[in-house]
Design a protein around this motif. Structure first.
Motif, PDB file in Angstrom:
ATOM      1  N   VAL A 132       0.859  -1.179   0.000  1.00  7.00           N
ATOM      2  CA  VAL A 132       0.000   0.000   0.000  1.00  7.00           C
ATOM      3  C   VAL A 132       0.899   1.234   0.000  1.00  7.00           C
ATOM      4  CG1 VAL A 132      -1.765   1.267   1.275  1.00  7.00           C
ATOM      5  CG2 VAL A 132      -1.839  -1.217   1.214  1.00  7.00           C
ATOM      6  N   ARG A 133       0.737   2.058  -1.035  1.00  7.39           N
ATOM      7  CA  ARG A 133       1.589   3.236  -1.223  1.00  7.39           C
ATOM      8  C   ARG A 133       0.731   4.500  -1.264  1.00  7.39           C
ATOM      9  NH1 ARG A 133       6.229   3.540  -0.032  1.00  7.39           N
ATOM     10  NH2 ARG A 133       6.512   5.201  -1.502  1.00  7.39           N
ATOM     11  N   PRO A 134       1.281   5.647  -0.807  1.00  7.09           N
ATOM     12  CA  PRO A 134       0.534   6.907  -0.887  1.00  7.09           C
ATOM     13  C   PRO A 134       0.657   7.555  -2.264  1.00  7.09           C
ATOM     14  CG  PRO A 134       2.591   7.260   0.265  1.00  7.09           C
ATOM     15  CD  PRO A 134       2.518   5.786  -0.060  1.00  7.09           C
ATOM     16  N   TYR A 135      -0.450   8.110  -2.727  1.00  9.39           N
ATOM     17  CA  TYR A 135      -0.504   8.844  -3.995  1.00  9.39           C
ATOM     18  C   TYR A 135      -1.254  10.141  -3.754  1.00  9.39           C
ATOM     19  CZ  TYR A 135       0.864   4.653  -6.573  1.00  9.39           C
ATOM     20  OH  TYR A 135       1.551   3.566  -7.059  1.00  9.39           O
ATOM     21  N   VAL A 136      -1.047  11.096  -4.621  1.00 10.96           N
ATOM     22  CA  VAL A 136      -1.840  12.320  -4.602  1.00 10.96           C
ATOM     23  C   VAL A 136      -2.424  12.500  -5.994  1.00 10.96           C
ATOM     24  CG1 VAL A 136       0.023  13.954  -5.193  1.00 10.96           C
ATOM     25  CG2 VAL A 136      -1.903  14.719  -3.799  1.00 10.96           C
ATOM     26  N   ILE A 137      -3.647  13.031  -6.054  1.00 13.92           N
ATOM     27  CA  ILE A 137      -4.294  13.333  -7.324  1.00 13.92           C
ATOM     28  C   ILE A 137      -4.890  14.732  -7.212  1.00 13.92           C
ATOM     29  CG2 ILE A 137      -6.434  12.150  -6.641  1.00 13.92           C
ATOM     30  CD1 ILE A 137      -6.840  11.454  -9.614  1.00 13.92           C
ATOM     31  N   ASP A 138      -4.589  15.577  -8.197  1.00 15.10           N
ATOM     32  CA  ASP A 138      -5.172  16.915  -8.264  1.00 15.10           C
ATOM     33  C   ASP A 138      -6.541  16.781  -8.916  1.00 15.10           C
ATOM     34  OD1 ASP A 138      -4.384  20.032  -8.264  1.00 15.10           O
ATOM     35  OD2 ASP A 138      -5.580  19.570 -10.026  1.00 15.10           O
ATOM     36  N   LEU A 139      -7.558  17.390  -8.338  1.00 17.24           N
ATOM     37  CA  LEU A 139      -8.933  17.237  -8.824  1.00 17.24           C
ATOM     38  C   LEU A 139      -9.329  18.312  -9.832  1.00 17.24           C
ATOM     39  CD1 LEU A 139     -10.704  16.276  -5.475  1.00 17.24           C
ATOM     40  CD2 LEU A 139      -9.872  14.767  -7.285  1.00 17.24           C
ATOM     41  N   GLY A 140      -8.385  18.736 -10.655  1.00 15.70           N
ATOM     42  CA  GLY A 140      -8.693  19.763 -11.651  1.00 15.70           C
ATOM     43  C   GLY A 140      -8.733  21.150 -11.031  1.00 15.70           C
ATOM     44  N   SER A 141      -7.897  21.379 -10.038  1.00 13.51           N
ATOM     45  CA  SER A 141      -7.881  22.664  -9.340  1.00 13.51           C
ATOM     46  C   SER A 141      -7.425  23.777 -10.281  1.00 13.51           C
ATOM     47  CB  SER A 141      -6.955  22.596  -8.131  1.00 13.51           C
ATOM     48  OG  SER A 141      -5.625  22.397  -8.551  1.00 13.51           O
ATOM     49  N   ALA A 142      -7.802  24.998  -9.940  1.00 11.94           N
ATOM     50  CA  ALA A 142      -7.464  26.143 -10.789  1.00 11.94           C
ATOM     51  C   ALA A 142      -5.967  26.459 -10.762  1.00 11.94           C
ATOM     52  CB  ALA A 142      -8.258  27.373 -10.339  1.00 11.94           C
ATOM     53  N   ASN A 143      -5.315  26.289  -9.606  1.00 13.17           N
ATOM     54  CA  ASN A 143      -3.921  26.705  -9.474  1.00 13.17           C
ATOM     55  C   ASN A 143      -2.934  25.576  -9.212  1.00 13.17           C
ATOM     56  OD1 ASN A 143      -4.388  29.552  -9.840  1.00 13.17           O
ATOM     57  ND2 ASN A 143      -5.450  29.461  -7.882  1.00 13.17           N
ATOM     58  N   GLY A 144      -3.372  24.334  -9.293  1.00 15.65           N
ATOM     59  CA  GLY A 144      -2.467  23.203  -9.297  1.00 15.65           C
ATOM     60  C   GLY A 144      -1.995  22.704  -7.945  1.00 15.65           C
ATOM     61  N   THR A 145      -1.382  21.521  -8.014  1.00 13.35           N
ATOM     62  CA  THR A 145      -0.763  20.857  -6.873  1.00 13.35           C
ATOM     63  C   THR A 145       0.692  20.611  -7.247  1.00 13.35           C
ATOM     64  OG1 THR A 145      -2.845  19.809  -6.263  1.00 13.35           O
ATOM     65  CG2 THR A 145      -0.846  18.798  -5.414  1.00 13.35           C
ATOM     66  N   PHE A 146       1.583  20.816  -6.293  1.00 13.69           N
ATOM     67  CA  PHE A 146       3.015  20.730  -6.563  1.00 13.69           C
ATOM     68  C   PHE A 146       3.668  19.713  -5.631  1.00 13.69           C
ATOM     69  CE2 PHE A 146       1.417  24.822  -7.703  1.00 13.69           C
ATOM     70  CZ  PHE A 146       2.057  25.151  -8.877  1.00 13.69           C
ATOM     71  N   ILE A 147       4.543  18.884  -6.201  1.00  8.97           N
ATOM     72  CA  ILE A 147       5.359  17.966  -5.415  1.00  8.97           C
ATOM     73  C   ILE A 147       6.809  18.340  -5.672  1.00  8.97           C
ATOM     74  CG2 ILE A 147       6.042  15.573  -5.036  1.00  8.97           C
ATOM     75  CD1 ILE A 147       3.285  14.739  -5.972  1.00  8.97           C
ATOM     76  N   ASN A 148       7.510  18.662  -4.602  1.00  8.67           N
ATOM     77  CA  ASN A 148       8.905  19.092  -4.705  1.00  8.67           C
ATOM     78  C   ASN A 148       9.062  20.220  -5.725  1.00  8.67           C
ATOM     79  OD1 ASN A 148       9.543  17.086  -2.798  1.00  8.67           O
ATOM     80  ND2 ASN A 148       9.790  15.578  -4.416  1.00  8.67           N
ATOM     81  N   ASN A 149       8.144  21.186  -5.661  1.00 11.87           N
ATOM     82  CA  ASN A 149       8.115  22.386  -6.512  1.00 11.87           C
ATOM     83  C   ASN A 149       7.868  22.108  -7.987  1.00 11.87           C
ATOM     84  OD1 ASN A 149       8.422  24.268  -4.421  1.00 11.87           O
ATOM     85  ND2 ASN A 149      10.635  23.906  -4.389  1.00 11.87           N
ATOM     86  N   LYS A 150       7.369  20.934  -8.343  1.00 11.67           N
ATOM     87  CA  LYS A 150       6.999  20.631  -9.734  1.00 11.67           C
ATOM     88  C   LYS A 150       5.504  20.376  -9.777  1.00 11.67           C
ATOM     89  CE  LYS A 150      11.382  18.689 -11.112  1.00 11.67           C
ATOM     90  NZ  LYS A 150      12.108  17.518 -11.593  1.00 11.67           N
ATOM     91  N   GLN A 151       4.812  21.092 -10.677  1.00  6.73           N
ATOM     92  CA  GLN A 151       3.365  20.926 -10.781  1.00  6.73           C
ATOM     93  C   GLN A 151       3.042  19.567 -11.382  1.00  6.73           C
ATOM     94  OE1 GLN A 151       1.274  24.134 -12.669  1.00  6.73           O
ATOM     95  NE2 GLN A 151      -0.724  23.227 -12.281  1.00  6.73           N
TER      96      GLN A 151
END
Length: 194
Positions: free
Chosen positions: A130-149
């Motif tokens: 079981v591993r963690p993931y993130v998913i952006d739900l179509g946000s207006a200004n984005g989600t960033f991991i380690n400063n990369k969108q």
């Protein structure tokens, strides 16, 4: 009444016979795209339609993951994120598991999702984890991991010590689990700012 009858006669005339005045109006084609109306009733929580459905491989993690939020150099209270299989992040406090109050963030911004995935062991056999993931739900200004969108609507695997940011908020969330020495992270932050 007479005006209405004249309009009706004009419509009848233009639809039959008077081909010069009739512009070719293309009939609207059927739209077979997903509307979400079928799941709308089943995906409502506290009167709000949730944009996200958990995948079939969703699992609650055994490892005790934690988010350590920072606002600038100030450490905020740790957030345990191991008690359920998914965490909704966003501005809408009625439904968000982890509220994000910055105005650049969407009401339903992103989801931290745990998924059961296959991996190859060193001996070549196949295992599941079981591993963690993130998913952006179509946000207006984005989600960033380690400063990369990250791309919208796509799962991105998270690793220990990844830094997550949402929109233009200055808050950073560091993902760790309970067996990691957090003093190492504080030391890394100190050395990075020099």
């Amino acid at each position: 009444m007479e005006a209405r009858q004249q309009q009706d006669r004009g419509r009848v005339q233009s639809s039959f016979g008077d081909s010069d005045s009739v512009e070719s109006v293309e009939k609207e084609r059927p739209n077979f795209e997903l509307s979400g109306k079928l799941t709308e009733d089943t995906n409502v929580y506290r009167g709000v339609v949730i944009k996200y459905n958990e995948p079939s491989e969703a699992r609650k993690p055994k490892r005790r993951w934690r988010l350590y939020p920072f606002k600038g150099d100030t450490a905020l209270p740790m957030l345990p994120v191991h008690r359920q299989s998914a965490y909704l992040l966003g501005r809408d406090r009625r439904i968000a598991d982890i509220p994000i109050d910055h105005p650049s963030c969407s009401k339903q911004h992103a989801v931290l999702q745990y998924r059961l995935t296959d991996y190859h062991r060193p001996d070549g056999s196949l295992g599941r984890k079981v591993r963690p993931y993130v998913i952006d739900l179509g946000s207006a200004n984005g989600t960033f991991i380690n400063n990369k969108q990250i791309d919208s609507q796509r799962y991105v695997e998270l690793m220990e010590r990844d830094v997550i940011k949402f929109g233009f908020s200055s808050r950073e969330y560091v993902l760790l689990h309970e067996n990691v020495d957090t003093s190492e992270v504080a030391h890394e932050d100190d050395s990075g700012s020099n």
